[in-house]
Scaffold this motif. Sequence first.
Motif, PDB file in Angstrom:
ATOM      1  N   GLY A 200      30.449  36.573  49.914  1.00 13.68           N
ATOM      2  CA  GLY A 200      31.628  36.885  49.108  1.00 13.68           C
ATOM      3  C   GLY A 200      31.988  35.822  48.099  1.00 13.68           C
ATOM      4  N   GLY A 201      33.176  35.331  48.209  1.00 14.92           N
ATOM      5  CA  GLY A 201      33.714  34.422  47.208  1.00 14.92           C
ATOM      6  C   GLY A 201      34.654  35.169  46.286  1.00 14.92           C
ATOM      7  N   LEU A 202      35.724  34.520  45.900  1.00 13.91           N
ATOM      8  CA  LEU A 202      36.774  35.186  45.137  1.00 13.91           C
ATOM      9  C   LEU A 202      37.271  34.257  44.032  1.00 13.91           C
ATOM     10  CD1 LEU A 202      38.062  38.026  45.818  1.00 13.91           C
ATOM     11  CD2 LEU A 202      39.995  36.759  46.732  1.00 13.91           C
ATOM     12  N   LEU A 203      37.380  34.796  42.832  1.00 13.94           N
ATOM     13  CA  LEU A 203      37.992  34.060  41.725  1.00 13.94           C
ATOM     14  C   LEU A 203      39.210  34.846  41.260  1.00 13.94           C
ATOM     15  CD1 LEU A 203      38.077  31.847  39.529  1.00 13.94           C
ATOM     16  CD2 LEU A 203      36.656  33.349  38.116  1.00 13.94           C
ATOM     17  N   VAL A 204      40.373  34.205  41.305  1.00 15.98           N
ATOM     18  CA  VAL A 204      41.614  34.837  40.872  1.00 15.98           C
ATOM     19  C   VAL A 204      42.080  34.184  39.577  1.00 15.98           C
ATOM     20  CG1 VAL A 204      43.999  35.388  41.464  1.00 15.98           C
ATOM     21  CG2 VAL A 204      42.260  35.278  43.264  1.00 15.98           C
ATOM     22  N   LEU A 205      42.147  34.981  38.525  1.00 12.75           N
ATOM     23  CA  LEU A 205      42.686  34.525  37.250  1.00 12.75           C
ATOM     24  C   LEU A 205      44.074  35.124  37.073  1.00 12.75           C
ATOM     25  CD1 LEU A 205      39.553  35.036  34.935  1.00 12.75           C
ATOM     26  CD2 LEU A 205      40.246  32.972  36.173  1.00 12.75           C
TER      27      LEU A 205
ATOM     28  N   ASN B 155      51.742  39.899  32.140  1.00 12.63           N
ATOM     29  CA  ASN B 155      51.890  39.311  33.467  1.00 12.63           C
ATOM     30  C   ASN B 155      50.886  40.000  34.381  1.00 12.63           C
ATOM     31  OD1 ASN B 155      54.110  37.608  32.856  1.00 12.63           O
ATOM     32  ND2 ASN B 155      55.524  39.320  33.105  1.00 12.63           N
ATOM     33  N   CYS B 156      49.892  39.271  34.830  1.00 13.22           N
ATOM     34  CA  CYS B 156      48.848  39.966  35.609  1.00 13.22           C
ATOM     35  C   CYS B 156      47.976  39.015  36.410  1.00 13.22           C
ATOM     36  CB  CYS B 156      47.972  40.801  34.682  1.00 13.22           C
ATOM     37  SG  CYS B 156      46.967  39.810  33.548  1.00 13.22           S
ATOM     38  N   PHE B 157      47.256  39.622  37.350  1.00 12.45           N
ATOM     39  CA  PHE B 157      46.177  38.955  38.076  1.00 12.45           C
ATOM     40  C   PHE B 157      44.891  39.726  37.818  1.00 12.45           C
ATOM     41  CE2 PHE B 157      49.734  37.559  40.832  1.00 12.45           C
ATOM     42  CZ  PHE B 157      49.479  36.187  40.836  1.00 12.45           C
ATOM     43  N   LEU B 158      43.834  39.007  37.478  1.00  8.81           N
ATOM     44  CA  LEU B 158      42.504  39.587  37.280  1.00  8.81           C
ATOM     45  C   LEU B 158      41.583  38.908  38.287  1.00  8.81           C
ATOM     46  CD1 LEU B 158      40.726  41.484  35.579  1.00  8.81           C
ATOM     47  CD2 LEU B 158      40.380  39.594  33.981  1.00  8.81           C
ATOM     48  N   ILE B 159      41.056  39.700  39.217  1.00  3.79           N
ATOM     49  CA  ILE B 159      40.369  39.124  40.377  1.00  3.79           C
ATOM     50  C   ILE B 159      38.921  39.609  40.456  1.00  3.79           C
ATOM     51  CG2 ILE B 159      40.487  38.814  42.882  1.00  3.79           C
ATOM     52  CD1 ILE B 159      43.460  39.680  42.686  1.00  3.79           C
TER      53      ILE B 159
END
Length: 223
Positions: free
Chosen positions: A198-203, A132-136
């Motif tokens: 910037g810009g952000l990708l959340v997996l 269970n996680c977020f990789l950002i």
Amino acid sequence: MRKQIKIRPMTTNEEQYLLVKTALKMTEVEDKPNYVELGVMGCWTSRAVTEALEKTGKDYNYYGVDKDRRCTTPWKEHIKDNGKNVLFLDNTYDASHHFPKKSIHWCFIDANHQYKGVRMDIKTWLPKMNHNCFLIFHDIATYTGSKKKEYGVLKALLKSWEVLFNAGYKIYAIIEGGSKNNWSMKNGKAKPIQRPSGGLLVLSKGMELEDSNPYLGAASLTI
């Protein structure tokens, strides 16, 4: 009853909102989540996230990783010394040895922005992530000026996409990186140059995706 937490506007609003939102969401599914931020420097993200976590009253561990010793000053000034917040003055590869496999629930990758550096961080930290996680990933925008300064984050992500997909990661949210005009002076003449904003990708993995996610492809957000 859920607590209303005011988010300090220290960085781009929509990015900071999403970083804090995912960090708080982790407290809903884990008793004592472990957070890792790779590349802390000014400690804007560290401060916003740890302040929000502290207000929940729940237990957590927050680890900052940066080899640049200049980050120690803002860390000492802005990050509460409560035994939960720890700064590792080390490169991201060596710092990874402090963490067992599958022990991290939230990881914000914002260190070396070059292609090889990001690829190494993905390879190094992926085994450390919990089910269970977020990789950002930050700064997915590409620098369009000098090739020597071109960001390799997006290129590294595309190259690693199959690995991430096969590991069970899904796109939780994207904030597109725009660009803004800055001016450079050379030989007395001014000309516009483009720099990333910037810009952000959340997996996410093992986390329930929201049916209506206002951050997916969002260009701006008012908080």
